[in-house]
Design an enzyme around this catalytic site. Structure first.
Site, PDB file in Angstrom:
ATOM      1  N   SER A 173       0.881  -1.554   0.297  1.00 12.20           N
ATOM      2  CA  SER A 173      -0.456   0.025   0.032  1.00 12.20           C
ATOM      3  C   SER A 173       0.857   1.344  -0.335  1.00 12.20           C
ATOM      4  O   SER A 173       1.597   1.656  -0.941  1.00 12.20           O
ATOM      5  CB  SER A 173      -1.405  -0.349   0.965  1.00 12.20           C
ATOM      6  OG  SER A 173      -1.858   0.860   0.990  1.00 12.20           O
ATOM      7  N   ASP A 184      -2.714   6.319  -3.276  1.00 10.73           N
ATOM      8  CA  ASP A 184      -1.720   5.647  -2.856  1.00 10.73           C
ATOM      9  C   ASP A 184      -1.424   4.429  -3.575  1.00 10.73           C
ATOM     10  O   ASP A 184      -1.293   4.724  -5.025  1.00 10.73           O
ATOM     11  CB  ASP A 184      -1.974   4.836  -1.311  1.00 10.73           C
ATOM     12  CG  ASP A 184      -2.772   3.607  -1.505  1.00 10.73           C
ATOM     13  OD1 ASP A 184      -3.678   3.889  -2.451  1.00 10.73           O
ATOM     14  OD2 ASP A 184      -3.421   3.264  -0.949  1.00 10.73           O
ATOM     15  N   ASP A 229      -0.620   1.645  -4.415  1.00 12.79           N
ATOM     16  CA  ASP A 229      -1.812   0.302  -4.534  1.00 12.79           C
ATOM     17  C   ASP A 229      -3.430   0.686  -4.714  1.00 12.79           C
ATOM     18  O   ASP A 229      -4.418   0.026  -5.067  1.00 12.79           O
ATOM     19  CB  ASP A 229      -2.006  -0.772  -3.692  1.00 12.79           C
ATOM     20  CG  ASP A 229      -2.768  -0.418  -2.360  1.00 12.79           C
ATOM     21  OD1 ASP A 229      -2.871   0.491  -2.064  1.00 12.79           O
ATOM     22  OD2 ASP A 229      -3.335  -1.438  -1.630  1.00 12.79           O
ATOM     23  N   ASP A 244      -5.682   2.151  -3.750  1.00 17.48           N
ATOM     24  CA  ASP A 244      -7.169   1.942  -3.042  1.00 17.48           C
ATOM     25  C   ASP A 244      -7.158   2.734  -2.211  1.00 17.48           C
ATOM     26  O   ASP A 244      -8.792   2.866  -1.735  1.00 17.48           O
ATOM     27  CB  ASP A 244      -7.535   0.945  -2.185  1.00 17.48           C
ATOM     28  CG  ASP A 244      -6.244   0.930  -1.206  1.00 17.48           C
ATOM     29  OD1 ASP A 244      -5.427   1.705  -0.868  1.00 17.48           O
ATOM     30  OD2 ASP A 244      -5.821  -0.199   0.442  1.00 17.48           O
TER      31      ASP A 244
END
Length: 458
Positions: free
Chosen positions: A102, A239, A241, A243
């Site tokens: 992440s 960010d 990833d 999400d």
């Protein structure tokens, strides 16, 4: 049962070191493959990754473990965490695996497991897998991994789904997109341009080591400058990833997850889409969401429920209450009509849709929110004690609550991963907020034997 591998968001660590060493990653795949066989689902799993240099070999190790049980792998290559969740739910897959840490630096990585329903595996299932992983490691079985070939069609399926959620397109919208040199670097500009927007992309050139490096949703000052320079209508930052998403208005004002919940929640209510089964309109947020959000939503007849910090708890409450919208101040927003997880690109489309349909910018759309001053103080402690056993601390908390009445909040909680007590005070005047936060923190420091490290204040 305490878990040694799985945390709140999969298995995390430094890539190449336990628990993200080759043998453990392969054992994770083997344990997951055994579960797929036992659950009598299709013997097929989708794997995706973000842009970290360690992603490819970790994906190969997991795939090699799955192959021990003749479980076929479809490799999406670089994609988003919500993309893997979408594919796991809508494709011929028993599960999805996302290789990502992440918003962490590139040296870290992680393995997230997602079930066929599109949700993270439940704790009990992760505990069962963890026991098998350790058994496999004790047995010492290891096979040389083979490289994976990317199936580019998987990303196309996911992006097509996102595009189909938007009516009317984005013609003429001038966007700056900060993709954090991560998962959204190709997908987000491609999606927005396909829908008619003009996109100025920054931090969209990943090299395996620059993911989240002074960019993305943790470093909005770069996006602010770019929005002002480009005279853009809006800026969005993801960010690593993708999400989560945060925004910058035309004026340079930062639009956090609370503001996104207000803008989209009000719009959905006005269009009769915030309620299901005749239930009252509701938004699910966390204890960290600003009191100003609660007041602004309430002015439009929208209730707000708070959960502990973490998208897992937000989602659980949404499912329990049949809510269609929930999220965190950090920009992790769940639109349950379209997704089973927080999705930064989907969030961006929902925000852009409101802007296009109302003809207003984010400055105007968020002007109703009165953001209350909020102070967070982290106190390092040596020993955790129950707050109810600390009369001096509870007296300070009670004094703050009595002083603010219903125009402020006090929250004291312990970190789940560090020896920290977190003190959050929120109220109408910054001076009073800071005074009470410092008084409560001082009493905690005195009562819990804090060491000499200074408190961290935000």
């Amino acid at each position: 049962m305490a878990r040694a591998l799985f945390g709140t968001d999969g298995i995390r660590g430094v890539a190449g070191q336990p628990p993200l060493d080759p043998k453990t990653a392969q054992a994770v795949g083997a344990a997951l493959g055994h579960w797929v066989i036992e659950s009598k689902q299709d013997r097929q799993v989708v794997i995706g990754m973000d842009t970290r240099e360690s992603g490819s070999w970790l994906a190969s190790e997991v795939a090699t473990g799955l192959a021990r049980h003749q479980v076929k792998v479809d490799f999406a290559g670089v994609t988003t965490t919500p993309g893997v969740a979408y594919l796991a739910k809508n494709g011929p897959f028993a599960a999805g695996v996302m290789i990502s840490a992440s918003h962490n630096p590139y040296r870290d990585n992680g393995i997230k497991l997602i079930g066929h329903a599109g949700y993270k595996l439940p704790d009990a299932q992760e505990e069962s897998l963890e026991q098998e992983i350790f058994s496999l490691l004790d047995a010492g079985v290891y096979s040389t991994p083979a490289p994976l070939a990317v199936n580019a069609g998987l990303d196309r399926t996911y992006v097509d789904h996102l595009a189909a959620t938007l009516t009317g397109g984005l013609d003429g919208l001038n966007i700056v997109a900060d993709c954090a040199n991560g998962s959204a670097s190709v997908l987000a500009p491609e999606l927005f341009e396909r829908l008619g927007a003009h996109v100025h992309c920054i931090h969209c050139t990943p090299d395996g080591r620059n993911i989240n490096l002074n960019c993305g949703s943790l470093h909005l000052e770069v996006l602010q400058a770019a929005v002002l320079e480009q005279k853009a209508d809006v800026g969005v930052a993801f960010d690593g990833d993708a999400d989560r998403a945060l925004f910058v208005a035309r004026s340079g004002k930062i639009i956090d997850g609370d503001a996104v919940l207000f803008v989209t929640g009000r719009y959905l209510k006005e269009h009769g889409q915030l309620s299901t089964d005749g239930l009252p309109p509701l938004v699910v947020a966390t204890v960290m969401s600003n009191l100003g959000l609660e007041r602004a939503l309430g002015a439009h007849g929208i209730g707000m429920i708070r959960t502990p910090v973490g998208d897992k708890y937000v989602l659980e409450e949404m499912l329990r209450r049949g809510a269609v919208l929930g999220g965190e101040q950090s920009g992790h927003i769940i639109f349950h009509r379209f997704a089973t997880a927080g999705d930064g690109m989907l969030t961006a489309l929902r925000v852009f849709e409101v802007m296009r349909q109302t003809g207003a910018g984010l400055d105007e759309l968020t002007e109703e929110i009165q953001v209350y001053p909020q102070r967070l103080v982290n106190v390092r402690i040596k020993e955790r004690k129950r707050l109810e056993d600390l009369p001096a601390v509870t007296a300070e908390i009670r004094a703050a609550e009595d002083s603010f009445g219903d125009s402020g909040r006090v929250l004291v909680r312990f970190s789940g991963t560090e020896p920290l007590a977190r003190v959050m005070v929120e109220g109408p005047e910054l001076d009073r907020v800071e005074a009470f936060a410092n008084r409560i923190a001082s009493q905690i420091r005195a009562e819990m034997g804090a060491d000499d490290s200074p408190a961290v204040s935000h």
